[in-house]
Design a protein around this motif. Structure first.
Motif, PDB file in Angstrom:
ATOM      1  N   SER A 268       0.832  -1.211   0.000  1.00 23.74           N
ATOM      2  CA  SER A 268       0.000   0.000   0.000  1.00 23.74           C
ATOM      3  C   SER A 268       0.862   1.254   0.000  1.00 23.74           C
ATOM      4  N   ILE A 338     -12.309  -0.779  -5.968  1.00 25.47           N
ATOM      5  CA  ILE A 338     -12.740  -0.654  -4.572  1.00 25.47           C
ATOM      6  C   ILE A 338     -13.358  -1.960  -4.092  1.00 25.47           C
ATOM      7  N   TYR A 341     -10.735  -4.469  -3.405  1.00 23.64           N
ATOM      8  CA  TYR A 341     -10.018  -4.173  -2.165  1.00 23.64           C
ATOM      9  C   TYR A 341     -10.837  -4.599  -0.948  1.00 23.64           C
ATOM     10  N   VAL A 351      -7.731   2.220   1.319  1.00 21.09           N
ATOM     11  CA  VAL A 351      -8.615   2.342   0.165  1.00 21.09           C
ATOM     12  C   VAL A 351      -8.962   3.808  -0.080  1.00 21.09           C
TER      13      VAL A 351
END
Length: 660
Positions: A268, A338, A341, A351
């Motif tokens: 991330s 999204i 995720y 996110v």
């Protein structure tokens, strides 16, 4: 049972990692005394997919554990555990076979916590339950309807503690394995990095790269600090195109400065940095800066292999879009990103960071298209800097769903000569940009809070007058505006204009000596805790949303309002995000750090619930049907509502609010 000495060592290790770090010493020592230390050699199996469960939840002390899942013709890595990570939890909670196989990729030492001890932690400590809820499988902390046996009995007998309900959670999606709270794999960069000095010739570096079959070389100084980077595309894009002598120093074509990152960063963190700086490589250094020695390098390709989904590709394609239709088409793809995720249990904070970067690039392109349109129309551009302001949830960097737009424009104070023409130009710029953002799926604001509205498209002086009036005379409309405009964030143009406004807000609040904050506190408490006296959800009484629960109004807004109020009270305006506000408040008000930790976790649950509800119903996700929630979901939300109540009580006591 381990000796006291071993138990103490286990205690010292566990206390460094959540959720064990949340426990009091006596409680954690009790857990440590129950731990069974287990050793697995390289390639040994801890448990197998579809096998009956071991009576333990595992914490990795040393080594590396891979969780893999078998498919028809391949085996896929679905999780990689590092020091302090917890695994095997889903099976313990559900009392069902493992969804994957756990293999020691190197000699590994595990702390095995008996399942009974582990389950008791969720029963006795709501904060531990919140920890698992905040990032649990597919984003929706739920229990299967067919769950039965001892665990189901525990659920039925859940008791109230400290005003909250205990929470127990299962995975909904059987294709996903529980991951640690970091949610993202640690990146192991390539350590055998090709380097050269700035004086090395272009030809020499190109030959060495060809011999090693590598795509990049780091240019370093005498201290092995990175000063530049050259990739294989530089030789064609720069050398050939500019007809540069092959004997010229490599410094002539290198890219500088080098973008760096700390060791042991997560996927991330890599993705966000690559998107932010629009680069394909990150150099790993000892302290994460370009002023320390190189340890390794990771490319966009490396991250793709680890992560499977790369939002950086979406960003690059958006930047290359040459039409509004193409921009909208690419932005549409972010919705699936999204959803993916959420299914992968990725933390909401990550996110929202990703989606903020994507939305910012979309806004950037929309403004560039609009500027070009004005130029094509022959409209003269004023000699003034401007800044696009994102407001509300987008200003806070928390917008997952494509809800209503909230935006504005601030520009430099014009001379009398330019005043009228500047107003007309920037209003057209705002209208064109709002139109493009609307074409990308973001609804127009019903209240007209958009840069296409002349009221919200003004020079700096007028904006300061607005804020001075709102803070000086905090009547209801002023407080409503505060809840939107105080979360302003500059997303394009001269960001210093946005920063000027943020500083002005604090200056004016200080002048009022806290009077405005007291009114803001009362406004923060206008929405009571979301449960009735009989612990039922407070639902809408009439209208299109009759009998539905408003998760935005009843749950999210009380926390966003409280975080904003408390941050302003601490003279902080440079942080808008609710998660980061609560994180910052932990150090500013350390005596209430635990409350702010819980508030951040509860907020994450609400944001996740709203996003999933929105994707399910193809709407804003704001209104939830309570009857669709099973018993455990209700218990989970009630526990989080208890946090809202605690935060509001703290606000009430701190600001001396006698009613709400």
């Amino acid at each position: 049972m381990p000796s006291n000495h071993i138990s103490t060592r286990i205690y010292d290790f566990l206390k460094k990692f959540p959720p064990f770090s949340y426990l009091q010493k006596a409680a954690l020592m009790k857990v440590s005394e129950s731990v069974e230390v287990q050793y697995f050699g390289k390639k040994e199996t801890i448990f197998e997919e579809d096998a009956e469960i071991n009576p333990f939840a595992y914490v990795l002390h040393k080594g590396r554990i891979d969780i893999v899942k078998a498919f028809e013709d391949s085996t896929q890595l679905i999780d990689m555990c590092d020091e302090g990570d917890i695994f095997g939890v889903r099976a313990v909670l559900s009392d069902k076979p493992y969804l994957g196989t756990a293999i020691a990729e190197e000699d590994s030492l595990l702390y095995a916590i008996p399942s009974a001890v582990f389950l008791s932690l969720l029963e006795e400590y709501p904060r531990v339950a919140l920890f698992f809820a905040s990032g649990f499988a597919s984003g929706m902390p739920v229990v299967r309807e067919e769950a039965e046996g001892e665990f189901q009995d525990m659920v039925e007998e859940a008791k109230t503690k400290k005003g909250r309900k205990e929470m127990y959670f299962f995975e909904r999606d059987t294709s996903v394995q529980f991951m640690s709270q970091e949610d993202i794999l640690i990146v192991n960069p390539i350590e055998d990095v090709a380097t050269c000095r700035p004086t090395a010739s272009i030809q020499e570096v190109a030959q060495k790269m060809a011999e090693r079959r590598i795509g990049s070389t780091i240019v370093t100084n005498d201290q092995n600090h990175p000063v530049g980077i050259v990739t294989d595309t530089d030789f064609t894009r720069k050398v050939t195109a500019r007809n540069i002598d092959h004997q010229a120093p490599i410094a002539k074509i290198m890219s500088s400065p080098v973008h760096t990152i700390l060791p042991h960063s997560t996927v991330s963190e890599y993705i966000i940095q690559m998107m932010k700086h629009k680069v394909r490589h990150l150099v790993v250094t000892e302290d994460g800066s370009s002023e320390s020695p190189i340890l390794g390098i990771a490319s966009e390709h490396d991250i793709l292999l680890l992560h499977g989904n790369d939002p950086a590709i979406l960003v690059k394609r958006m930047l290359k879009a040459r039409s509004i239709d193409k921009l909208a088409q690419i932005r549409n793809r972010a919705e699936q990103l999204i959803i993916n995720y959420l299914k992968q249990e990725v933390s909401i904070e990550f996110v929202t960071d990703i989606m903020t970067e994507i939305n910012d690039v979309m806004i950037h392109q929309a403004i560039e298209f609009s500027l070009q349109r004005l130029e094509n129309e022959g409209v003269e551009r004023p000699p003034l800097q401007f800044c696009w302001l994102s407001l509300g949830s987008e200003g806070r960097g928390e917008q997952l769903l494509r809800t209503d737009q909230d935006n504005a424009i601030v520009y430099e104070n014009p001379s009398e000569e330019w005043a009228e023409r500047a107003a007309a130009y920037f209003l057209k710029l705002g209208a064109y940009t709002v139109e493009i953002i609307h074409a990308c799926g973001f609804a127009l604001c019903k209240g007209g809070i958009m840069a296409s509205n002349p009221k919200w498209n003004q020079p700096l002086k007028i904006w300061k007058d607005y804020f001075a009036d709102w803070i000086g005379v905090p009547e209801p409309m002023a407080l409503m505006h505060s809840s939107i405009f105080f979360d302003l964030r500059g997303t394009h143009g001269e960001i210093a204009l946005a920063e000027d406004l943020q500083g002005f807000i604090i200056e004016k609040i200080e002048e009022g000596r806290g009077g405005f904050l007291n009114f803001l506190a009362m406004n923060t408490l206008k929405n009571p805790p979301p449960l009735s006296f009989f612990k039922n959800f407070i639902v809408e009484k009439s209208g299109d949303n009759k009998d539905l629960f408003d998760i935005k109004l009843r749950s999210m807004m009380p926390l966003t309002d409280a975080a904003r109020l408390l941050t302003l009270a601490e003279n902080q305006v440079n942080v808008n995000n609710t998660f980061k506000r609560f994180e910052g408040l932990k150090s500013l008000i350390p005596e209430r750090a635990e409350l702010f930790d819980e508030a951040a976790m509860a907020y994450e649950l609400f944001v996740r619930y709203r996003a999933l509800n929105g994707f399910k119903n193809h709407d804003s996700g704001r209104f939830i049907q309570p009857d669709d929630l099973n018993k455990i979901e209700r218990q989970m939300l009630r526990a989080a509502f208890g946090v809202v109540e605690s935060v509001q009580l703290y606000v009430k006591n701190r600001f001396g609010v006698l009613y709400y």
